[in-house]
Design a protein around this motif. Structure first.
Motif, PDB file in Angstrom:
ATOM      1  N   HIS A  40       0.845  -1.207   0.000  1.00  0.00           N
ATOM      2  CA  HIS A  40       0.000   0.000   0.000  1.00  0.00           C
ATOM      3  C   HIS A  40       0.878   1.254   0.000  1.00  0.00           C
ATOM      4  N   TYR A  74       0.974   3.868   1.710  1.00  0.00           N
ATOM      5  CA  TYR A  74       1.415   4.451   2.990  1.00  0.00           C
ATOM      6  C   TYR A  74       2.583   3.708   3.641  1.00  0.00           C
ATOM      7  N   ASP A 106      -3.234   1.854  -4.293  1.00  0.00           N
ATOM      8  CA  ASP A 106      -4.294   2.123  -3.316  1.00  0.00           C
ATOM      9  C   ASP A 106      -5.127   0.851  -3.109  1.00  0.00           C
ATOM     10  N   SER A 107      -6.134   0.932  -2.251  1.00  0.00           N
ATOM     11  CA  SER A 107      -6.894  -0.276  -1.886  1.00  0.00           C
ATOM     12  C   SER A 107      -7.543  -0.916  -3.109  1.00  0.00           C
ATOM     13  N   PHE A 115      -7.363  -5.631   7.004  1.00  0.00           N
ATOM     14  CA  PHE A 115      -8.537  -5.742   6.126  1.00  0.00           C
ATOM     15  C   PHE A 115      -8.115  -5.898   4.661  1.00  0.00           C
ATOM     16  N   MET A 116      -6.961  -5.356   4.309  1.00  0.00           N
ATOM     17  CA  MET A 116      -6.499  -5.462   2.916  1.00  0.00           C
ATOM     18  C   MET A 116      -6.104  -6.908   2.604  1.00  0.00           C
ATOM     19  N   TYR A 154     -17.429   0.489   3.179  1.00  0.00           N
ATOM     20  CA  TYR A 154     -16.059   0.847   2.799  1.00  0.00           C
ATOM     21  C   TYR A 154     -15.180  -0.389   3.011  1.00  0.00           C
ATOM     22  N   ASN A 164     -12.459  -0.682   4.202  1.00  0.00           N
ATOM     23  CA  ASN A 164     -11.799  -0.632   5.516  1.00  0.00           C
ATOM     24  C   ASN A 164     -12.756  -1.190   6.566  1.00  0.00           C
ATOM     25  N   SER A 214     -12.111   4.371  -1.404  1.00  0.00           N
ATOM     26  CA  SER A 214     -12.150   5.830  -1.512  1.00  0.00           C
ATOM     27  C   SER A 214     -12.121   6.258  -2.983  1.00  0.00           C
ATOM     28  N   HIS A 267      -6.957  10.654   9.580  1.00  0.00           N
ATOM     29  CA  HIS A 267      -7.545  11.689   8.719  1.00  0.00           C
ATOM     30  C   HIS A 267      -8.446  12.643   9.495  1.00  0.00           C
ATOM     31  N   HIS A 274      -7.586  13.487   0.987  1.00  0.00           N
ATOM     32  CA  HIS A 274      -8.217  12.165   0.933  1.00  0.00           C
ATOM     33  C   HIS A 274      -9.646  12.298   1.477  1.00  0.00           C
ATOM     34  N   GLU A 331     -11.342  10.613   3.390  1.00  0.00           N
ATOM     35  CA  GLU A 331     -11.569  10.254   4.800  1.00  0.00           C
ATOM     36  C   GLU A 331     -11.436  11.481   5.707  1.00  0.00           C
ATOM     37  N   SER A 333      -8.357   9.564  -3.867  1.00  0.00           N
ATOM     38  CA  SER A 333      -7.806   8.389  -3.178  1.00  0.00           C
ATOM     39  C   SER A 333      -6.283   8.479  -3.267  1.00  0.00           C
ATOM     40  N   THR A 334      -5.580   7.583  -2.577  1.00  0.00           N
ATOM     41  CA  THR A 334      -4.110   7.682  -2.650  1.00  0.00           C
ATOM     42  C   THR A 334      -3.620   7.408  -4.078  1.00  0.00           C
TER      43      THR A 334
END
Ligand code: 13P
Ligand code: SF4
Length: 304
Positions: free
Chosen positions: A26, A28, A42-43, A65-66, A114, A116, A131, A176, A199, A201, A215-216
């Protein structure tokens, strides 16, 4: 004795081949983790890759969760999360029991969840979103009454864009939600020419000060097209590494230096190595939950 980084990377690459593994990372994550990635994203991008990869093993450098979403989409593959404790506080703000009770109070509402969130919560949902596609997903539904779970801020943003009747779950991302309008105003004061990307969030008051809500993955694409600009970034500060690497002619400024997701920083090179050596940290979603969660995730991938 501490092993040099280059030796660890060499061992990871060797094991990756032996195990027929792919490393998904990811945006981040720590810079050292970006350097061993097969894909960074991103997700949504990462869940698409998890669904389509031919690899036997997916090493997911992100949060729990990912990895669960990867396991939902690829049940016959081994999904490893190198630090099993890397969770998402927002995902833990709703349990399946709580959602079940709320659904009974809101018959006729479409549950949009979502990504997440836990697999058990996804299993009680009509459709998932990330997102990157939340607005598009909610827009595409032919119903007006939506229960949006668990991020109230993303839900509020979606409502502002779609005009639908949305009931929010009171969850939020602490990273966020900790970014305040004052942070953005201070940065704008310091850098009057800068554009602001945020973002979804973030709080609506923060989004109102942004030039772009992304989104990212959207941030990466937006910044690649921008040259020589100052860009204030309202998201986890870990994002700046990839942005600086991909579009070095821009100057990136974190909206808040305190916006750092501790969970996203947990995975280090030695965790990835240990996980591949011992096939440790496997994340697997139980069959009963998986089937129902898959419907919600697949519906999202088809639509979004
Ligand atoms: P993206 O899907 O935009 O990468 O966001 C993931 C996340 O956890 C943001 O907090
Ligand atoms: Fe969860 Fe927020 Fe961290 Fe993303 S940044 S993983 S939403 S706590």
């Amino acid at each position: 004795m501490i092993e040099p980084k280059s030796d660890i990377v060499r061992k990871i690459n060797l094991l990756k081949e032996q195990r027929q593994a792919v490393i998904l990372v990811h945006n981040y994550q720590r810079p050292e983790i970006h350097e061993i990635a097969d894909f960074v994203g991103d997700s949504l991008e990462l869940s698409r890759l998890a669904a389509s990869t031919g690899a036997e093993v997916i090493v997911f450098c992100g949060v729990h969760f990912m990895a669960e979403t990867a396991s939902i989409l690829s049940p016959h593959k081994t999904v490893l999360l190198p630090v099993p404790d890397a969770g998402c506080p927002m995902a833990d703000m709703v349990t399946a029991e709580e959602l079940d009770a709320r659904k009974k109070e809101l018959p006729g509402y479409t549950v949009v969840t979502y990504v997440n969130s836990t697999a058990a919560v996804k299993a009680l949902s009509d459709i998932c979103c990330t997102s990157a596609n939340a607005v598009k997903i909610v827009d595409s539904l032919d119903t007006n009454d939506i229960l949006f779970v668990p991020d109230q801020h993303l839900g509020a943003y979606v409502q502002s864009q779609t005009g639908k009747n949305i009931k929010f779950w009171p969850g939020y991302c602490p990273v966020h939600a900790g970014i305040m309008p004052e942070h953005i105003l201070k940065r704008k004061d310091e850098h009057p020419e800068a554009v602001v990307i945020a973002h979804p969030e973030c709080r609506l008051e923060v989004l109102a000060l942004a030039d772009e809500v992304l989104s990212t993955g959207g941030m990466v694409r937006y910044c690649r097209q921008s040259r020589g600009n100052e860009i204030i970034v309202a998201t986890d500060a870990g994002m700046l590494y990839r942005l600086r690497k991909e579009s070095p002619s821009n100057t990136f400024i974190a909206a808040s230096d305190k916006a750092k997701c501790k969970n996203m920083q947990l995975i280090r090179l030695d965790n990835v190595l240990a996980s591949l050596q011992h096939m440790a940290g496997e994340v697997k979603v139980a069959d009963g939950i998986r089937g129902r969660a898959l419907q919600a995730v697949e519906r999202m991938i088809e639509l979004g």
